[in-house]
Design a protein around this motif. Structure first.
Motif, mmCIF file in Angstrom:
data_model
loop_
_atom_site.group_PDB
_atom_site.id
_atom_site.type_symbol
_atom_site.label_atom_id
_atom_site.label_comp_id
_atom_site.label_asym_id
_atom_site.label_seq_id
_atom_site.Cartn_x
_atom_site.Cartn_y
_atom_site.Cartn_z
ATOM 1 N N UNK A 86 0.830 -1.206 0.000
ATOM 2 C CA UNK A 86 0.000 0.000 0.000
ATOM 3 C C UNK A 86 0.861 1.250 0.000
ATOM 4 N N UNK A 87 1.968 1.231 0.737
ATOM 5 C CA UNK A 87 2.863 2.390 0.809
ATOM 6 C C UNK A 87 3.645 2.582 -0.488
ATOM 7 N N UNK A 88 3.954 1.487 -1.173
ATOM 8 C CA UNK A 88 4.861 1.562 -2.309
ATOM 9 C C UNK A 88 4.159 1.490 -3.657
ATOM 10 N N UNK A 89 2.835 1.322 -3.654
ATOM 11 C CA UNK A 89 2.117 1.282 -4.926
ATOM 12 C C UNK A 89 2.145 2.658 -5.572
ATOM 13 N N UNK A 90 2.001 2.668 -6.911
ATOM 14 C CA UNK A 90 1.960 3.947 -7.613
ATOM 15 C C UNK A 90 0.748 4.734 -7.131
ATOM 16 N N UNK A 91 0.855 6.042 -7.010
ATOM 17 C CA UNK A 91 -0.314 6.831 -6.643
ATOM 18 C C UNK A 91 -1.356 6.760 -7.750
ATOM 19 N N UNK A 92 -2.609 6.902 -7.348
ATOM 20 C CA UNK A 92 -3.682 6.869 -8.335
ATOM 21 C C UNK A 92 -3.488 8.012 -9.319
ATOM 22 N N UNK A 93 -3.512 7.683 -10.606
ATOM 23 C CA UNK A 93 -3.234 8.687 -11.620
ATOM 24 C C UNK A 93 -4.504 9.404 -12.031
ATOM 25 N N UNK A 94 -4.378 10.647 -12.567
ATOM 26 C CA UNK A 94 -5.571 11.421 -12.923
ATOM 27 C C UNK A 94 -6.450 10.736 -13.951
ATOM 28 N N UNK A 95 -5.835 9.908 -14.798
ATOM 29 C CA UNK A 95 -6.639 9.288 -15.850
ATOM 30 C C UNK A 95 -7.131 7.891 -15.480
ATOM 31 N N UNK A 96 -7.088 7.537 -14.196
ATOM 32 C CA UNK A 96 -7.603 6.237 -13.775
ATOM 33 C C UNK A 96 -9.076 6.140 -14.135
ATOM 34 N N UNK A 97 -9.481 5.085 -14.846
ATOM 35 C CA UNK A 97 -10.870 5.011 -15.330
ATOM 36 C C UNK A 97 -11.871 4.468 -14.319
ATOM 37 N N UNK A 98 -11.432 4.237 -13.095
ATOM 38 C CA UNK A 98 -12.309 3.680 -12.070
ATOM 39 C C UNK A 98 -12.354 4.631 -10.872
ATOM 40 N N UNK A 99 -13.545 4.841 -10.289
ATOM 41 C CA UNK A 99 -13.656 5.798 -9.181
ATOM 42 C C UNK A 99 -13.277 5.241 -7.821
ATOM 43 N N UNK A 100 -13.075 3.938 -7.725
ATOM 44 C CA UNK A 100 -12.758 3.356 -6.426
ATOM 45 C C UNK A 100 -13.965 3.335 -5.522
#
Length: 910
Positions: A86-100
């Motif tokens: 969780x700490x080392x994953x890439x940050x969510x990018x602006x163009x992520x197509x899913x809202x979570x």
């Protein structure tokens, strides 16, 4: 000499501590060389060395390979890796197509897929009626539907979300719609006269559609409800658990229910948003998520998993490796639950524990399951649990959002601690259901030990359950008082009573057995007719008390019905059920007319992949399936299991499959215009064709020994072909047997029948052959196959039906025949002894053959009811009883026994 490890230095970060612990794990394993670890782990020495290097987080697969190579337990390392990831994953990018975890908004409309048909249905309702109510469970995506689905397609729409002051919230949402007004002015105006909103819309924005999200929050605000429901066009979204409150409001409206996404809809919701921006989702990821979430209200969980997978994507691909690193839905549920629990106070934690345990069922088989319960928990706490995605609220009550919640370590520990309480509670719930079903018969109330245990549940009881316990306690008190008076009277009559009892003891016992057995069997038959539970339990009581052929028949049937395997998401009347030769898979028709594969376990079915749109399965074999599309074209598929189907090739034009060998190696059918629907006469060019499917993408045509037989059959291994040719002038059918190899040669002398043969069926071992013909009724003759010699007739099964018999053989000399709604089984013999009828049951069938399951030693029979269902029919009574007793499913509960048999002494069935 191998190069030594690079020193880690101070372990002052989580990543360095992780690498240091991996190194210490290697030391504890005897410090094998990285070359030796590589041999054990099937990874390169460099990769394993880098995993413990502390420069970057290794993949989960590499980490676990390292741990297993050191002979350590991977479970704690999996948990630790995910926390670190969780700490080392890439940050969510602006163009992520899913809202979570957040709902879709109007700006996300281009990524909103899977609900198109529902959006169209609501739009049509808006045009036809003033008020439309959309009802959906929590987590069904109602907010996303309004904001990303409806708002963008409507010409003029505004979303209103009421809160503590619904009228004020309405005014603020419309302040920018009506020029020259403020929110304060509109709020005062609507409170003075709610009808002003309708007048304003008619005068200034006649096409405006109000989309009211979370309308259940304003159901008690009469001024708000009056204002919005008098508007020309309004859509209200109501959470399902408030549906009854909405109906009590008495507003005339069109109601539309938000159902869980089907597998196809969910597949689009997963893959299309990524495709929209040039990304792809691996098929394995889609399959895993569809299997976990299709036909369930689990959209928020799916979106969270997709966001986490997106952060771990490889290039522009959401890979299976990235998905597995997230831990899937199970990890998302556990992580959210733990974060939610950590923020609670001590009192709320106790309340949440009690509440969640009430949503757990512990049946007699000991397998923990989710259950739906009416809620009596604090509303604020309930909302928190729902927002944490731990619980879903439906019209029937609350339930855990997913099976993964049962594996949340904290809840799993609570369940283990409270297993006895849960069992007692489960028995209480069942007793209450029986009490209600019996019109609150006093005999169904608790007493004695069961009552005392129920009282000990204390705060675990809901209001309804506590009421049942209180009523039971009051009746127990009255009963005890009355019993004291009766005993006092009997003391004076003891001598005469004892003499009378001794003289009649034998007669009473015999009458008791006969009457008790008859009553139990009658109760079982009644429950069978209504398809209600416990029929097998009552049948077992009747069989044990008064064994007979009729009792054995009812026990077999009730066991089959109780173990029935249902298929969800299929139409009631038009669902074809085609079962694979060994009963491990089935193809069943979905609502849209497309067949889906299902994996069959002992008593349950798990949905798998679907065939191409509108393809229906014609024949199903081991590893092969034949489907027909809407145009009548047939196609060949590879079917390795329910979740692994692959399109292979189209079959020749105008080809109609007649038989596919059980092992999938040979295919025989007819080609000609006569196969097209509506032609009044056969086509002279119609002919049969035989294919070898060794290379299924390139079927190889084999010589066909008979040009146009009326009926054909292939042996299970595809090495023998039987053909039936009708001579109308002579009134005979000639059945010929052909050995299929490099050439096609006669395998046995032909068999001449002075009837029209409609069907031929081989047994799996090739020892038996069944011919179905009409004379004029349907008759099934079973012949013993003798190598290179003429078959020998061994059994003849008559019927009053004109045609339609389907025949199946077991691997122990039994033949099963299904005709319409009749299912019968006969034991065959290789001498002159007539076949013995083992079973004859009405109520099965529905025009499908039985399938023998050698792994379960039973027959799967399509239920004769409307719903698609398979009944596992076991003819071994001893095995039925053993299975029921092993699963603790044989014993009637005390309340069931008392309700049916009063104070009669219980019969021990196991």
């Amino acid at each position: 000499m191998p190069r030594g490890e690079r020193p880690l230095g101070p372990e002052d970060t989580a990543l360095l501590r992780f690498a240091g612990d991996l190194r210490r794990l290697r030391d504890q394993a005897g410090k094998p060389s990285y070359r030796e670890l590589a041999r054990r782990a099937n990874y390169s020495p460099t990769a394993l060395s880098d995993a413990a290097g502390g420069r970057k987080l290794p993949s989960l697969a590499l980490t676990l390979a390292f741990v297993r190579a050191c002979e350590a337990d991977p479970a704690p390392w999996t948990k630790r890796w995910r926390e670190l990831a969780v700490e080392h994953a890439q940050p969510s990018q602006p163009n992520a197509p899913y809202p979570g975890n957040a709902p879709f908004t109007e700006h996300d409309a281009k990524h909103f897929f899977g609900r198109e048909s529902l959006v169209d249905e609501i739009v049509e309702s808006v045009r036809a009626t003033p008020v439309t109510v959309v009802v959906g469970a929590s987590g069904s995506g109602r907010t996303s539907l309004l904001r990303a689905g409806l708002q963008p397609v409507l010409d003029d729409a505004v979303v209103v979300t009421p809160g503590h002051d619904p009228v004020r919230d309405l005014a603020e949402a419309l302040a920018g719609v009506f020029e020259g007004t403020t929110a304060d002015q509109l709020a005062e105006e609507f409170r003075g006269d709610p009808d002003h909103l309708r007048l304003r819309i008619r005068q200034h924005r006649p096409g405006l559609v109000l989309l009211v999200d979370d309308a259940e929050k304003a159901l008690d605000a009469d001024d708000f409800l009056t204002a919005v429901t008098r508007c020309p066009h309004v859509v209200l979204s109501v959470r399902a658990d408030h549906h009854a409150r909405w109906r009590a409001a008495g507003v005339d409206a069109t109601e539309i229910t938000v159902e869980p996404m089907s597998a196809d809809q969910l597949r689009r919701a997963i893959s299309e948003p990524a495709a929209k921006i040039g990304a792809t989702v691996e098929t394995a990821v889609i399959a895993r998520l569809v299997a976990d979430a299709a036909n369930r209200h689990a959209l928020p969980l799916v979106q969270q998993v997709l966001v986490e997978t997106w952060r771990r994507k490889r290039g522009m691909t959401l890979s299976l490796a990235g998905f597995e690193e997230t831990g899937g839905i199970e990890h998302v549920v556990a992580q959210g639950a733990e974060a939610f629990y950590a923020e609670l106070g001590e009192a709320d934690r106790r309340a949440v524990r009690q509440f969640l345990l009430r949503l757990v069922s512990l049946p007699r088989n000991g397998i923990v399951q989710r259950r739906t319960r009416r809620t009596d928990v604090d509303a604020h706490l309930l909302d928190l649990v729902v927002k944490a995605r731990l619980v879903t609220l439906t019209e029937d009550g609350a339930e855990l959002s997913h099976d993964a919640a049962l594996r949340w370590p904290r809840l799993a520990a609570w369940i283990d601690e409270e297993r006895d309480t849960l069992r007692t509670h489960q028995q209480l719930v069942t007793a209450i259901e029986l009490w209600e079903a019996s019109d609150r018969d006093p005999l169904a109330l608790y007493r004695g030990v069961r009552l005392r245990r129920a009282k000990e549940l204390g705060d675990f009881l809901t209001v309804q359950e506590r009421r049942f316990v209180d009523i039971s306690a009051k009746r127990e008190t009255r009963r005890s008082t009355a019993l004291i008076a009766v005993v006092a009277v009997l003391i004076a009559l003891v001598p005469g009573t004892v003499v009378y009892a001794l003289s009649n003891e034998r007669k009473i016992t015999e009458l008791h057995d006969r009457e008790l057995g008859g009553k139990a069997l009658s109760q079982s038959e009644s429950l069978l007719e209504q398809r209600r539970p416990y029929a097998d339990k009552y049948a077992l009581v009747g069989y044990e008390v008064s064994p007979s052929a009729e009792a054995e028949k009812i026990l077999r049937l009730s066991s089959a019905v109780t173990r029935g395997i249902p298929f969800t998401g299929t139409p009631a009347d038009d669902a074809d059920v085609v079962v694979a030769p060994r009963g491990e898979m089935a193809a069943v028709t979905d609502q849209d007319g497309t067949d889906r594969m299902w994996g069959l376990d002992e008593d349950r079915a798990e949905p798998g992949k679907r065939f191409a749109d509108r393809h229906r399965v014609v024949k199903l074999a081991e590893r092969r399936a034949i489907t027909k599309d809407n145009n009548g074209q047939e196609h060949l598929w590879a079917v390795n299991d329910a979740n692994d189907i692959t399109y292979l090739t189209a079959l020749p034009a105008r080809f109609r499959t007649l038989d596919l060998s059980a092992d999938g190696s040979r295919l025989v059918g007819k080609v000609g215009d006569a196969v097209d629907v509506g032609l009044p006469t056969p086509d002279e060019s119609e002919h049969a064709e035989l294919y070898d499917l060794s290379d299924p993408r390139m079927p190889r045509k084999l010589p066909m020994p008979v040009r146009a037989p009326e009926t054909v059959a292939l042996s299970q291994d595809g090495r023998e072909l039987a053909t039936g040719s009708w001579d109308k002038a002579a009134g005979t059918t000639t059945v010929e047997f052909w050995s299929i190899g490099g050439t096609v040669e006669p395998a046995a002398p032909p068999l001449s029948q002075h009837v029209y043969v409609r069907g031929i069926t081989y047994s799996g071992d090739g020892r038996w052959l069944a011919l179905e013909h009409s004379s004029p009724e349907s008759v099934v003759e079973v012949w013993q196959r003798v190598p290179s010699e003429s078959p020998v007739l061994r059994a003849r099964l008559d019927t009053a039906l004109r045609a339609g018999a389907r025949v199946t053989f077991s691997d122990d000399g039994r033949v099963a025949v299904v005709r319409d709604n009749v299912f019968e089984v006969q034991q065959l013999y290789t001498n002159d002894r007539p076949a013995d009828r083992l079973a004859y049951v009405v109520g099965h069938g529905a025009s499908t053959r039985a399938v023998y399951r050698p792994q379960n030693r039973d027959f799967l029979v399509r239920s004769g009811g409307q719903d698609p269902e398979l009944l596992p029919y076991d003819l071994d009574t001893g095995r039925i009883i053993k299975r029921m007793c092993e699963k603790d499913g044989a014993r009637l509960t005390d309340s069931e026994w008392v309700k049916s048999f009063g104070e009669v002494e219980r019969v021990q069935v196991c």
